[in-house]
Design a protein around this motif. Sequence first.
Motif, PDB file in Angstrom:
ATOM      1  N   SER A 142      -3.540  18.855 -17.828  1.00 52.84           N
ATOM      2  CA  SER A 142      -2.276  18.283 -18.264  1.00 52.84           C
ATOM      3  C   SER A 142      -2.410  16.783 -18.534  1.00 52.84           C
ATOM      4  O   SER A 142      -1.914  16.276 -19.538  1.00 52.84           O
ATOM      5  CB  SER A 142      -1.202  18.538 -17.202  1.00 52.84           C
ATOM      6  OG  SER A 142      -0.005  17.892 -17.546  1.00 52.84           O
ATOM      7  N   VAL A 143      -3.091  16.070 -17.627  1.00 57.17           N
ATOM      8  CA  VAL A 143      -3.285  14.628 -17.789  1.00 57.17           C
ATOM      9  C   VAL A 143      -4.126  14.350 -19.034  1.00 57.17           C
ATOM     10  O   VAL A 143      -3.801  13.464 -19.833  1.00 57.17           O
ATOM     11  CB  VAL A 143      -3.951  14.017 -16.539  1.00 57.17           C
ATOM     12  CG1 VAL A 143      -4.463  12.618 -16.813  1.00 57.17           C
ATOM     13  CG2 VAL A 143      -2.975  14.011 -15.379  1.00 57.17           C
ATOM     14  N   GLU A 144      -5.191  15.100 -19.230  1.00 59.25           N
ATOM     15  CA  GLU A 144      -6.062  14.885 -20.391  1.00 59.25           C
ATOM     16  C   GLU A 144      -5.324  15.179 -21.688  1.00 59.25           C
ATOM     17  O   GLU A 144      -5.486  14.461 -22.673  1.00 59.25           O
ATOM     18  CB  GLU A 144      -7.324  15.730 -20.267  1.00 59.25           C
ATOM     19  CG  GLU A 144      -8.260  15.215 -19.188  1.00 59.25           C
ATOM     20  CD  GLU A 144      -9.470  16.098 -18.959  1.00 59.25           C
ATOM     21  OE1 GLU A 144      -9.560  17.200 -19.556  1.00 59.25           O
ATOM     22  OE2 GLU A 144     -10.334  15.686 -18.167  1.00 59.25           O
ATOM     23  N   SER A 145      -4.488  16.203 -21.688  1.00 54.55           N
ATOM     24  CA  SER A 145      -3.705  16.538 -22.870  1.00 54.55           C
ATOM     25  C   SER A 145      -2.716  15.422 -23.196  1.00 54.55           C
ATOM     26  O   SER A 145      -2.581  15.008 -24.348  1.00 54.55           O
ATOM     27  CB  SER A 145      -2.968  17.855 -22.643  1.00 54.55           C
ATOM     28  OG  SER A 145      -2.134  18.151 -23.728  1.00 54.55           O
ATOM     29  N   ALA A 146      -2.031  14.917 -22.169  1.00 49.70           N
ATOM     30  CA  ALA A 146      -1.079  13.823 -22.376  1.00 49.70           C
ATOM     31  C   ALA A 146      -1.799  12.573 -22.867  1.00 49.70           C
ATOM     32  O   ALA A 146      -1.293  11.856 -23.744  1.00 49.70           O
ATOM     33  CB  ALA A 146      -0.322  13.538 -21.083  1.00 49.70           C
ATOM     34  N   ARG A 147      -2.979  12.303 -22.327  1.00 49.43           N
ATOM     35  CA  ARG A 147      -3.751  11.120 -22.744  1.00 49.43           C
ATOM     36  C   ARG A 147      -4.192  11.278 -24.204  1.00 49.43           C
ATOM     37  O   ARG A 147      -4.129  10.315 -24.969  1.00 49.43           O
ATOM     38  CB  ARG A 147      -4.955  10.939 -21.838  1.00 49.43           C
ATOM     39  CG  ARG A 147      -5.667   9.616 -22.062  1.00 49.43           C
ATOM     40  CD  ARG A 147      -6.790   9.370 -21.075  1.00 49.43           C
ATOM     41  NE  ARG A 147      -6.242   9.121 -19.749  1.00 49.43           N
ATOM     42  CZ  ARG A 147      -6.631   9.762 -18.655  1.00 49.43           C
ATOM     43  NH1 ARG A 147      -7.563  10.675 -18.695  1.00 49.43           N
ATOM     44  NH2 ARG A 147      -6.087   9.469 -17.503  1.00 49.43           N
ATOM     45  N   SER A 148      -4.620  12.463 -24.595  1.00 46.20           N
ATOM     46  CA  SER A 148      -5.030  12.711 -25.991  1.00 46.20           C
ATOM     47  C   SER A 148      -3.852  12.497 -26.939  1.00 46.20           C
ATOM     48  O   SER A 148      -4.004  11.910 -28.006  1.00 46.20           O
ATOM     49  CB  SER A 148      -5.562  14.127 -26.148  1.00 46.20           C
ATOM     50  OG  SER A 148      -6.763  14.290 -25.440  1.00 46.20           O
ATOM     51  N   ASP A 149      -2.664  12.997 -26.535  1.00 47.47           N
ATOM     52  CA  ASP A 149      -1.475  12.813 -27.371  1.00 47.47           C
ATOM     53  C   ASP A 149      -1.151  11.331 -27.505  1.00 47.47           C
ATOM     54  O   ASP A 149      -0.815  10.869 -28.608  1.00 47.47           O
ATOM     55  CB  ASP A 149      -0.272  13.560 -26.755  1.00 47.47           C
ATOM     56  CG  ASP A 149      -0.414  15.071 -26.839  1.00 47.47           C
ATOM     57  OD1 ASP A 149      -1.301  15.556 -27.573  1.00 47.47           O
ATOM     58  OD2 ASP A 149       0.363  15.760 -26.137  1.00 47.47           O
ATOM     59  N   ALA A 150      -1.224  10.582 -26.420  1.00 41.23           N
ATOM     60  CA  ALA A 150      -0.928   9.152 -26.462  1.00 41.23           C
ATOM     61  C   ALA A 150      -1.940   8.408 -27.323  1.00 41.23           C
ATOM     62  O   ALA A 150      -1.573   7.514 -28.102  1.00 41.23           O
ATOM     63  CB  ALA A 150      -0.917   8.578 -25.043  1.00 41.23           C
ATOM     64  N   ASP A 151      -3.221   8.775 -27.222  1.00 37.00           N
ATOM     65  CA  ASP A 151      -4.253   8.145 -28.029  1.00 37.00           C
ATOM     66  C   ASP A 151      -4.028   8.435 -29.511  1.00 37.00           C
ATOM     67  O   ASP A 151      -4.180   7.554 -30.364  1.00 37.00           O
ATOM     68  CB  ASP A 151      -5.654   8.627 -27.609  1.00 37.00           C
ATOM     69  CG  ASP A 151      -6.082   8.103 -26.252  1.00 37.00           C
ATOM     70  OD1 ASP A 151      -5.432   7.171 -25.721  1.00 37.00           O
ATOM     71  OD2 ASP A 151      -7.063   8.651 -25.696  1.00 37.00           O
ATOM     72  N   ARG A 152      -3.645   9.669 -29.813  1.00 40.11           N
ATOM     73  CA  ARG A 152      -3.399  10.063 -31.195  1.00 40.11           C
ATOM     74  C   ARG A 152      -2.178   9.304 -31.753  1.00 40.11           C
ATOM     75  O   ARG A 152      -2.198   8.813 -32.869  1.00 40.11           O
ATOM     76  CB  ARG A 152      -3.167  11.571 -31.273  1.00 40.11           C
ATOM     77  CG  ARG A 152      -3.168  12.146 -32.646  1.00 40.11           C
ATOM     78  CD  ARG A 152      -3.115  13.679 -32.714  1.00 40.11           C
ATOM     79  NE  ARG A 152      -2.474  14.345 -31.597  1.00 40.11           N
ATOM     80  CZ  ARG A 152      -3.116  14.972 -30.602  1.00 40.11           C
ATOM     81  NH1 ARG A 152      -4.436  14.997 -30.587  1.00 40.11           N
ATOM     82  NH2 ARG A 152      -2.457  15.585 -29.645  1.00 40.11           N
ATOM     83  N   ASP A 153      -1.117   9.171 -30.935  1.00 45.03           N
ATOM     84  CA  ASP A 153       0.065   8.427 -31.373  1.00 45.03           C
ATOM     85  C   ASP A 153      -0.257   6.955 -31.608  1.00 45.03           C
ATOM     86  O   ASP A 153       0.228   6.350 -32.562  1.00 45.03           O
ATOM     87  CB  ASP A 153       1.181   8.561 -30.334  1.00 45.03           C
ATOM     88  CG  ASP A 153       1.764   9.962 -30.268  1.00 45.03           C
ATOM     89  OD1 ASP A 153       1.496  10.776 -31.178  1.00 45.03           O
ATOM     90  OD2 ASP A 153       2.477  10.251 -29.272  1.00 45.03           O
ATOM     91  N   ALA A 154      -1.089   6.382 -30.738  1.00 45.36           N
ATOM     92  CA  ALA A 154      -1.457   4.978 -30.884  1.00 45.36           C
ATOM     93  C   ALA A 154      -2.288   4.759 -32.160  1.00 45.36           C
ATOM     94  O   ALA A 154      -2.139   3.750 -32.838  1.00 45.36           O
ATOM     95  CB  ALA A 154      -2.241   4.514 -29.653  1.00 45.36           C
ATOM     96  N   ALA A 155      -3.169   5.705 -32.469  1.00 50.21           N
ATOM     97  CA  ALA A 155      -3.993   5.589 -33.663  1.00 50.21           C
ATOM     98  C   ALA A 155      -3.164   5.719 -34.934  1.00 50.21           C
ATOM     99  O   ALA A 155      -3.469   5.091 -35.955  1.00 50.21           O
ATOM    100  CB  ALA A 155      -5.099   6.651 -33.644  1.00 50.21           C
ATOM    101  N   ALA A 156      -2.094   6.523 -34.871  1.00 54.59           N
ATOM    102  CA  ALA A 156      -1.249   6.722 -36.041  1.00 54.59           C
ATOM    103  C   ALA A 156      -0.320   5.530 -36.288  1.00 54.59           C
ATOM    104  O   ALA A 156       0.156   5.338 -37.404  1.00 54.59           O
ATOM    105  CB  ALA A 156      -0.411   7.986 -35.871  1.00 54.59           C
ATOM    106  N   ALA A 157      -0.090   4.742 -35.265  1.00 56.68           N
ATOM    107  CA  ALA A 157       0.857   3.615 -35.400  1.00 56.68           C
ATOM    108  C   ALA A 157       0.289   2.428 -36.132  1.00 56.68           C
ATOM    109  O   ALA A 157      -0.736   2.216 -36.489  1.00 56.68           O
ATOM    110  CB  ALA A 157       1.311   3.159 -34.022  1.00 56.68           C
TER     111      ALA A 157
END
Length: 120
Positions: free
Chosen positions: A105-120
């Motif tokens: 769960s933590v790794e999934s949330a971290r991946s989502d946050a990293d992906r959102d940061a890269a898209a910004a």
Amino acid sequence: MLLSHLFDGGVLIVRLHEGLDVGTRGAAVWEFEALLGSYRPRTVVMELPPAAGAAVVSTVLRAERLCRAAGASLALVARHLSEAQGALRSHGLEVHATASQAIQSVESARSDADRDAAAA
């Protein structure tokens, strides 16, 4: 001893022991803070004792703030149902059945946050 730990692959796994109460939670938080400073993990998994009451909730909430300040993610594991789980969920914390589910769960949330940061 109020807690025990294992550090494996960058993940700090901390088990809170039975008997944690209002008089001992400060010492448990102090022990946790020392572990956090020593290992500097990216992920912390905290396993709750079967009889998790108000002192455990208080300890977990303090640990969550310490993790956030240190840049670590906290995931919780409880193998038994307790009143504490509802209290922790009301504070926005997920409680998982196993450590592997918590880490995933933590790794999934971290991946989502990293992906959102890269898209910004």
